[in-house]
Design a protein around this motif. Structure first.
Motif, PDB file in Angstrom:
ATOM      1  N   GLN A 117       0.647  -1.109  -0.044  1.00 47.98           N
ATOM      2  CA  GLN A 117      -0.160   0.018  -0.043  1.00 47.98           C
ATOM      3  C   GLN A 117       0.922   1.394  -0.019  1.00 47.98           C
ATOM      4  N   ARG A 118       1.784   1.093   0.757  1.00 46.40           N
ATOM      5  CA  ARG A 118       2.918   2.216   0.774  1.00 46.40           C
ATOM      6  C   ARG A 118       3.459   2.597  -0.617  1.00 46.40           C
ATOM      7  N   ILE A 119       4.015   1.465  -1.251  1.00 48.61           N
ATOM      8  CA  ILE A 119       4.381   1.601  -2.574  1.00 48.61           C
ATOM      9  C   ILE A 119       3.560   2.159  -3.682  1.00 48.61           C
ATOM     10  N   GLY A 120       2.381   1.619  -3.370  1.00 47.36           N
ATOM     11  CA  GLY A 120       1.500   1.897  -4.381  1.00 47.36           C
ATOM     12  C   GLY A 120       0.526   3.361  -4.141  1.00 47.36           C
ATOM     13  N   GLN A 121       0.905   3.835  -3.036  1.00 50.45           N
ATOM     14  CA  GLN A 121       0.068   5.205  -2.826  1.00 50.45           C
ATOM     15  C   GLN A 121       0.156   6.270  -3.818  1.00 50.45           C
ATOM     16  N   PRO A 122       0.992   6.557  -4.511  1.00 50.57           N
ATOM     17  CA  PRO A 122       0.978   7.603  -5.543  1.00 50.57           C
ATOM     18  C   PRO A 122       0.101   7.136  -6.781  1.00 50.57           C
ATOM     19  N   ILE A 123       0.238   6.139  -7.053  1.00 48.03           N
ATOM     20  CA  ILE A 123      -0.490   5.451  -8.052  1.00 48.03           C
ATOM     21  C   ILE A 123      -2.046   5.486  -7.827  1.00 48.03           C
ATOM     22  N   ALA A 124      -2.204   4.947  -6.573  1.00 48.39           N
ATOM     23  CA  ALA A 124      -3.638   5.160  -6.044  1.00 48.39           C
ATOM     24  C   ALA A 124      -4.436   6.355  -5.940  1.00 48.39           C
ATOM     25  N   THR A 125      -3.662   7.219  -5.377  1.00 44.82           N
ATOM     26  CA  THR A 125      -3.976   8.633  -5.259  1.00 44.82           C
ATOM     27  C   THR A 125      -4.168   9.575  -6.728  1.00 44.82           C
ATOM     28  N   ALA A 126      -3.461   9.190  -7.513  1.00 40.70           N
ATOM     29  CA  ALA A 126      -3.581   9.652  -9.047  1.00 40.70           C
ATOM     30  C   ALA A 126      -4.611   9.301  -9.682  1.00 40.70           C
ATOM     31  N   GLN A 127      -4.756   7.770  -9.472  1.00 36.66           N
ATOM     32  CA  GLN A 127      -5.952   7.222  -9.978  1.00 36.66           C
ATOM     33  C   GLN A 127      -7.235   7.688  -9.471  1.00 36.66           C
ATOM     34  N   ALA A 128      -7.420   7.958  -8.185  1.00 33.22           N
ATOM     35  CA  ALA A 128      -8.492   8.318  -7.360  1.00 33.22           C
ATOM     36  C   ALA A 128      -8.781   9.795  -8.080  1.00 33.22           C
ATOM     37  N   TYR A 129      -7.802  10.467  -8.274  1.00 35.20           N
ATOM     38  CA  TYR A 129      -8.060  12.021  -8.806  1.00 35.20           C
ATOM     39  C   TYR A 129      -8.852  12.046  -9.954  1.00 35.20           C
ATOM     40  N   VAL A 130      -8.049  11.092 -10.881  1.00 33.14           N
ATOM     41  CA  VAL A 130      -8.728  11.129 -12.269  1.00 33.14           C
ATOM     42  C   VAL A 130     -10.266  10.642 -12.081  1.00 33.14           C
ATOM     43  N   GLU A 131     -10.494   9.653 -11.444  1.00 32.51           N
ATOM     44  CA  GLU A 131     -11.986   9.200 -11.296  1.00 32.51           C
ATOM     45  C   GLU A 131     -12.901  10.092 -10.729  1.00 32.51           C
ATOM     46  N   GLU A 132     -12.224  11.032  -9.810  1.00 34.50           N
ATOM     47  CA  GLU A 132     -13.273  12.076  -9.189  1.00 34.50           C
ATOM     48  C   GLU A 132     -13.590  12.935 -10.226  1.00 34.50           C
ATOM     49  N   GLN A 133     -12.443  13.138 -11.008  1.00 35.79           N
ATOM     50  CA  GLN A 133     -12.815  14.398 -12.366  1.00 35.79           C
ATOM     51  C   GLN A 133     -13.744  13.692 -13.049  1.00 35.79           C
ATOM     52  N   ILE A 134     -13.891  12.649 -13.428  1.00 32.95           N
ATOM     53  CA  ILE A 134     -14.756  12.240 -14.395  1.00 32.95           C
ATOM     54  C   ILE A 134     -16.030  11.846 -13.722  1.00 32.95           C
ATOM     55  N   SER A 135     -16.021  11.507 -12.423  1.00 27.85           N
ATOM     56  CA  SER A 135     -17.466  11.303 -12.078  1.00 27.85           C
ATOM     57  C   SER A 135     -18.249  12.638 -11.662  1.00 27.85           C
ATOM     58  N   ALA A 136     -17.488  13.772 -11.704  1.00 29.38           N
ATOM     59  CA  ALA A 136     -18.274  15.133 -11.575  1.00 29.38           C
ATOM     60  C   ALA A 136     -19.074  15.347 -12.769  1.00 29.38           C
ATOM     61  N   LYS A 137     -18.516  14.823 -14.057  1.00 28.69           N
ATOM     62  CA  LYS A 137     -19.490  15.005 -15.147  1.00 28.69           C
ATOM     63  C   LYS A 137     -20.215  13.849 -15.538  1.00 28.69           C
TER      64      LYS A 137
END
Length: 217
Positions: A117-137
């Motif tokens: 989880q620590r290693i994958g943290q930056p990847i998970a955060t970036a993906q969540a940010y992308v998904e949130e932007q799309i979900s807003a539309k």
């Protein structure tokens, strides 16, 4: 893709006029369609481009994640095999030594998950940010697709017993997303957290290979 979008309402309320069932409306046919929201998002241009960018930007973390995951899985398998052999030798009867061995395996599994989880943290955060932007539309994309297809009600595929391909408007929702959000950033603002929160607990990376996740949802 984790079920980020499934909480969004897929059925729009019928108007008071429809509910009143006037003679004219009583003779009309209720338009019903099916939408696979996850597929619409995963195939959208914004999501696809963002995933490609993430594979390049976070290549070092992805490679580290995959290498460490393989090492940890090998170590855990060795410990599980040793425990199984010990249980077999003891005739399946628990002993203090086997109990300690089992507890050690549990601790190792928890530590392995936390490390990944620590290693994958930056990847998970970036993906969540992308998904949130799309979900807003997404809600607007659904409404636009429904209006274009003259649909009054939308269902998730799993909520149906059977349906013809002609009632599936997933592709139309994807097209609407492409119009409403042509691209999405993979770089969250400093301190960003899902839901627009600042700071707080870190995003938990799924205990699965980021490289494998990038090939589909």
């Amino acid at each position: 893709m984790r079920n980020t979008f499934k909480h969004l309402a897929l059925a729009l309320p019928l108007g008071a006029a429809m509910m009143a069932a006037t003679p004219a409306l009583a003779q009309s046919r209720l338009g019903v369609a099916v939408v696979d929201v996850d597929r619409a998002v995963a195939t959208s241009n914004a999501y696809s481009v963002a995933r490609t960018q993430m594979e390049t930007t976070y290549k070092a973390q992805i490679d580290q994640f995959n290498a460490r995951k393989t090492t940890l899985e090998t170590d855990l398998k060795t410990k599980r095999d040793a425990l199984d052999a010990g249980l077999k030798a003891a005739g399946g009867k628990p002993t203090p030594a086997l109990q300690a061995q089992y507890e050690g395996l549990q601790t190792s599994q928890q530590n392995a998950q936390a490390e990944l989880q620590r290693i994958g943290q930056p990847i998970a955060t970036a993906q969540a940010y992308v998904e949130e932007q799309i979900s807003a539309k997404l809600t607007d994309a659904l409404k636009n697709a429904m209006n274009a297809a003259k649909v009054d009600l939308v269902l998730k595929p799993e909520a149906t017993v059977s349906f013809q391909p002609t009632v599936d408007i997933t592709a139309q929702v994807k097209q609407q997303l492409d119009t409403l959000i042509p691209s999405a950033s993979i770089t969250p603002p400093a301190g960003w957290r899902p839901g627009g929160q600042q700071g707080g607990a870190p995003v938990a990376a799924a205990p699965a290979s980021p490289a494998a996740k990038s090939s589909g949802r």
